[in-house]
Scaffold this motif. Structure first.
Motif, PDB file in Angstrom:
ATOM      1  N   GLY B  23      49.967  55.901  -2.853  1.00 34.66           N
ATOM      2  CA  GLY B  23      51.213  56.191  -2.141  1.00 34.66           C
ATOM      3  C   GLY B  23      52.207  56.929  -3.017  1.00 34.66           C
ATOM      4  N   ARG B  27      52.358  61.520  -2.311  1.00 39.84           N
ATOM      5  CA  ARG B  27      53.446  61.947  -1.427  1.00 39.84           C
ATOM      6  C   ARG B  27      54.733  62.114  -2.239  1.00 39.84           C
ATOM      7  NH1 ARG B  27      49.645  62.810   1.115  1.00 39.84           N
ATOM      8  NH2 ARG B  27      49.148  62.311   3.288  1.00 39.84           N
ATOM      9  N   ARG B  31      60.047  57.604   1.720  1.00 37.82           N
ATOM     10  CA  ARG B  31      59.568  57.187   3.041  1.00 37.82           C
ATOM     11  C   ARG B  31      58.083  57.529   3.233  1.00 37.82           C
ATOM     12  NH1 ARG B  31      61.957  55.906   7.909  1.00 37.82           N
ATOM     13  NH2 ARG B  31      60.760  56.496   9.748  1.00 37.82           N
ATOM     14  N   GLU B  32      57.731  58.755   2.840  1.00 40.29           N
ATOM     15  CA  GLU B  32      56.319  59.170   2.960  1.00 40.29           C
ATOM     16  C   GLU B  32      55.422  58.338   2.054  1.00 40.29           C
ATOM     17  OE1 GLU B  32      56.545  63.260   1.919  1.00 40.29           O
ATOM     18  OE2 GLU B  32      56.710  63.943   3.984  1.00 40.29           O
ATOM     19  N   ARG B  35      54.849  54.959   3.698  1.00 38.79           N
ATOM     20  CA  ARG B  35      53.967  55.109   4.867  1.00 38.79           C
ATOM     21  C   ARG B  35      52.522  55.363   4.435  1.00 38.79           C
ATOM     22  NH1 ARG B  35      56.113  56.704  10.025  1.00 38.79           N
ATOM     23  NH2 ARG B  35      54.313  58.036  10.286  1.00 38.79           N
ATOM     24  N   TYR B  36      52.350  56.254   3.457  1.00 41.62           N
ATOM     25  CA  TYR B  36      50.991  56.576   3.013  1.00 41.62           C
ATOM     26  C   TYR B  36      50.346  55.384   2.293  1.00 41.62           C
ATOM     27  CZ  TYR B  36      47.081  59.266   1.209  1.00 41.62           C
ATOM     28  OH  TYR B  36      45.819  59.717   0.937  1.00 41.62           O
ATOM     29  N   LEU B  38      50.954  52.205   2.892  1.00 42.54           N
ATOM     30  CA  LEU B  38      50.559  51.252   3.940  1.00 42.54           C
ATOM     31  C   LEU B  38      49.316  51.740   4.683  1.00 42.54           C
ATOM     32  CD1 LEU B  38      54.066  50.264   5.348  1.00 42.54           C
ATOM     33  CD2 LEU B  38      52.517  48.822   4.015  1.00 42.54           C
ATOM     34  N   TYR B  39      49.262  53.045   4.915  1.00 40.68           N
ATOM     35  CA  TYR B  39      48.093  53.625   5.589  1.00 40.68           C
ATOM     36  C   TYR B  39      46.824  53.393   4.751  1.00 40.68           C
ATOM     37  CZ  TYR B  39      44.861  57.271   7.157  1.00 40.68           C
ATOM     38  OH  TYR B  39      43.747  57.941   7.573  1.00 40.68           O
TER      39      TYR B  39
END
Lengths: 137, 60
Positions: B23, B27, B31-32, B35-36, B38-39
């Motif tokens: 993560g 990125r 925020r990105e 999100r990444y 968690l993805y």
């Protein structure tokens, strides 16, 4: 019809600064430190925590630390992964830890934890370089 | 010290640490990155369950 060579964007050469050399080097030696020296405190601490804890858990699970003169090609690849952990690898070898006497079914996870901690530290050091040259905020 | 984790807990812990590093490094904005991360973690855990079911099917 457009010629692909003319539409290709040209990337300007990145200036070689002292930080662009120091940040990845110190980031390799001490996981996360490449970000810390550039005042990316939270990122640096998260990277340091993740990589160091992963490496130590690998040792605690009786993982094997590869030697440079393993002979077998897979051992050499294991060594390349391990050496990515930088200072952690050096200290582990100096203390003669990571003998890897596999005594239970999940001990092999330990070896993989140690290798992947090193590989993640390579990515972390590359990221520190990208921040130093301005490719990444 | 001799730490003995189950296959599942070892795989989930592996996913946590790898996701944090992925993560942050893959990125740019905070925020990105979250999100990444968690993805990636969801993909790791999903992969663990998938592999578990595949092994269960192979064992039958």
């Amino acid at each position: 019809m457009a010629n692909p060579s003319t539409t290709k964007e040209t990337v300007p050469p990145q200036p070689l600064t002292a930080m662009s050399v120091v940040a990845p080097a110190i980031g390799w030696l001490i996981p996360g430190a490449g970000h810390l020296v550039q005042k990316r405190w939270i990122r640096g601490l998260l990277l340091m925590g993740s990589i160091v804890i992963m490496f130590l858990l690998g040792l605690a699970m009786q993982g094997r630390v590869y030697r440079p003169n393993g002979g077998d090609i897979l051992d050499i690849l294991g060594f390349v992964g391990d050496v990515g952990a930088g200072g952690l690898y050096i200290v582990t070898r100096a203390l003669d830890l990571g003998q890897g006497a596999i005594a239970h079914a999940t001990a092999d996870y330990g070896t993989k934890y140690i290798i992947v901690a090193g590989l993640l530290n390579f990515i972390s050091a590359a990221d520190a370089y990208h921040i130093a040259v301005g490719k990444k905020p | 010290m001799n730490l003995q984790l189950s296959h599942f807990s070892a795989a989930v812990l592996f996913g946590v640490f790898a996701s944090v590093v992925f993560g942050i490094t893959q990125r740019s904005t905070s925020r990105e990155q979250i999100r990444y991360g968690l993805y990636c973690f969801a993909m790791f855990v999903g992969g663990v369950f998938m592999a578990g079911w595949v092994m269960w099917l192979l064992r039958r």
